[in-house]
Design a protein around this motif. Sequence first.
Motif, PDB file in Angstrom:
ATOM      1  N   ALA A 147      -8.488  67.141 -49.687  1.00  0.00           N
ATOM      2  CA  ALA A 147      -7.176  67.656 -49.301  1.00  0.00           C
ATOM      3  C   ALA A 147      -7.307  69.027 -48.628  1.00  0.00           C
ATOM      4  CB  ALA A 147      -6.272  67.751 -50.525  1.00  0.00           C
ATOM      5  N   VAL A 148      -8.175  69.879 -49.147  1.00  0.00           N
ATOM      6  CA  VAL A 148      -8.409  71.197 -48.534  1.00  0.00           C
ATOM      7  C   VAL A 148      -8.973  71.029 -47.129  1.00  0.00           C
ATOM      8  CG1 VAL A 148      -9.828  73.286 -48.685  1.00  0.00           C
ATOM      9  CG2 VAL A 148      -8.700  72.390 -50.727  1.00  0.00           C
ATOM     10  N   TRP A 149      -9.914  70.130 -46.983  1.00  0.00           N
ATOM     11  CA  TRP A 149     -10.522  69.829 -45.672  1.00  0.00           C
ATOM     12  C   TRP A 149      -9.443  69.391 -44.679  1.00  0.00           C
ATOM     13  CZ3 TRP A 149     -12.586  64.480 -44.367  1.00  0.00           C
ATOM     14  CH2 TRP A 149     -13.317  64.488 -43.180  1.00  0.00           C
ATOM     15  N   SER A 150      -8.561  68.495 -45.100  1.00  0.00           N
ATOM     16  CA  SER A 150      -7.479  68.041 -44.230  1.00  0.00           C
ATOM     17  C   SER A 150      -6.469  69.153 -43.947  1.00  0.00           C
ATOM     18  CB  SER A 150      -6.772  66.846 -44.863  1.00  0.00           C
ATOM     19  OG  SER A 150      -7.637  65.739 -44.936  1.00  0.00           O
ATOM     20  N   ALA A 151      -6.240  70.012 -44.925  1.00  0.00           N
ATOM     21  CA  ALA A 151      -5.332  71.142 -44.712  1.00  0.00           C
ATOM     22  C   ALA A 151      -5.875  72.057 -43.611  1.00  0.00           C
ATOM     23  CB  ALA A 151      -5.136  71.924 -46.005  1.00  0.00           C
ATOM     24  N   GLY A 152      -7.183  72.242 -43.572  1.00  0.00           N
ATOM     25  CA  GLY A 152      -7.782  73.032 -42.493  1.00  0.00           C
ATOM     26  C   GLY A 152      -7.526  72.406 -41.141  1.00  0.00           C
ATOM     27  N   SER A 153      -7.634  71.077 -41.077  1.00  0.00           N
ATOM     28  CA  SER A 153      -7.350  70.387 -39.820  1.00  0.00           C
ATOM     29  C   SER A 153      -5.891  70.558 -39.418  1.00  0.00           C
ATOM     30  CB  SER A 153      -7.703  68.899 -39.966  1.00  0.00           C
ATOM     31  OG  SER A 153      -7.429  68.210 -38.783  1.00  0.00           O
TER      32      SER A 153
END
Length: 412
Positions: free
Chosen positions: A260-266
């Motif tokens: 989820a953090v990775w996708s939030a960065g995107s």
Amino acid sequence: MEARERYARVLRAPHARALLIAEIPARLPVGINGLAIVLFLREHSGSYAAAGAVAAAFGLALGVSSPLIGRLIDRRGLAQVVLPLAMLHTVAMVGLVALGLSGAPVGVLALLAVFAGAFLPPLGSISRSLWPRILRDEDPGLLSTALALEGVMIELVFVAGPLITALLSVLVDPAAALLLSPVLLLGGLSLFLMQPPVRTWVISEHAGSHGPWGALRSPGIRTLVLCTLPMGFCFGAMEVTLPAFGEAHGHREIGGVLLAVWSAGSAMGGLLYGARHWSGAAGRRYARLAALLPIGYLPLALAPSIAAMVPLALLAGLSIAPTLTAGNQIAGDVAPEGTETEAYTWPVTSLVCGLAIGSWVAGALVEGIDWQAAFLACAGGAVLSALLAALRWRTLQVGGRRGVEPAYDAAL
């Protein structure tokens, strides 16, 4: 024009907000299925390799079928194609869960995953093909903002999807997430098909006039396919490696949070990309964005703890949505007329195939070596994508909107 005004004008366009709201539940399965299959098979088979193989079967089938579905939609119409497919997808997903819980062999589960992936309608590509129609009477420069908004929404789906999956996995079982997925698809799809831009879908008079190659007659589409495959490999490997990293540090459930953090960065990167008007060569911009991808993935193998991985995962995600959004806009620009839906599916197909291969390879690497080797494989995919974009960016430049090359051109 200020960033806020650009987004406001897109959302004020006729039916834009209603369409976006209708898409959310229909596209949530995209954020649920990958991680849910991995966690489900890991829970009930005990093997990351088996989990990665079944997830790969799902993803590869989705990737292979999407252009065929897109071509059918261009030629036959939207509702006539997606409704039967959604029902078949639901049956296959229920079968996957039922047989998985009963201890069926991995080969049987992989076969059901193939059917489930093959019948999943490509809602993202369908939605992207609608935006030029929605913005027809607006500033053409707003299309990049609309596509960026689409990219941000899918990243939010990739934030919410893993969180929902992780929560259901802890409170119930990963099977609950897999059963929720088709329910969300059917509910969202029913709302989506009610929207006026969807109900007034018109089949182009040029549909079916480009031979068996269809949208692939465009050299730009072929370049996007080539560049997106290793990019997808990187992302697919991340979907397996981040949960494995969490388990290696004593917290298997943290994998969903890290994804989820990775996708939030995107999503953050996508918002920044859509906030401005871009000028200059679109192909060169795409190549520069692709060149930023490896920077975020090379440090991941050195993460010493979960606390250190959180900012690194955020950094790794920043370039994803801008690169994919730039590619989507180019796909619409270079698509031969009458192949728009199919053209938007080809980069997605390449991405999904890469995701599937990356999931499988990362599962094998985690099982056979360790999570660090899998992160290095992620970085390798990002590097290869950047190199291909740097070599072929000129094919993404089109003098006219519908330029194509002969179907026998071997410049793939």
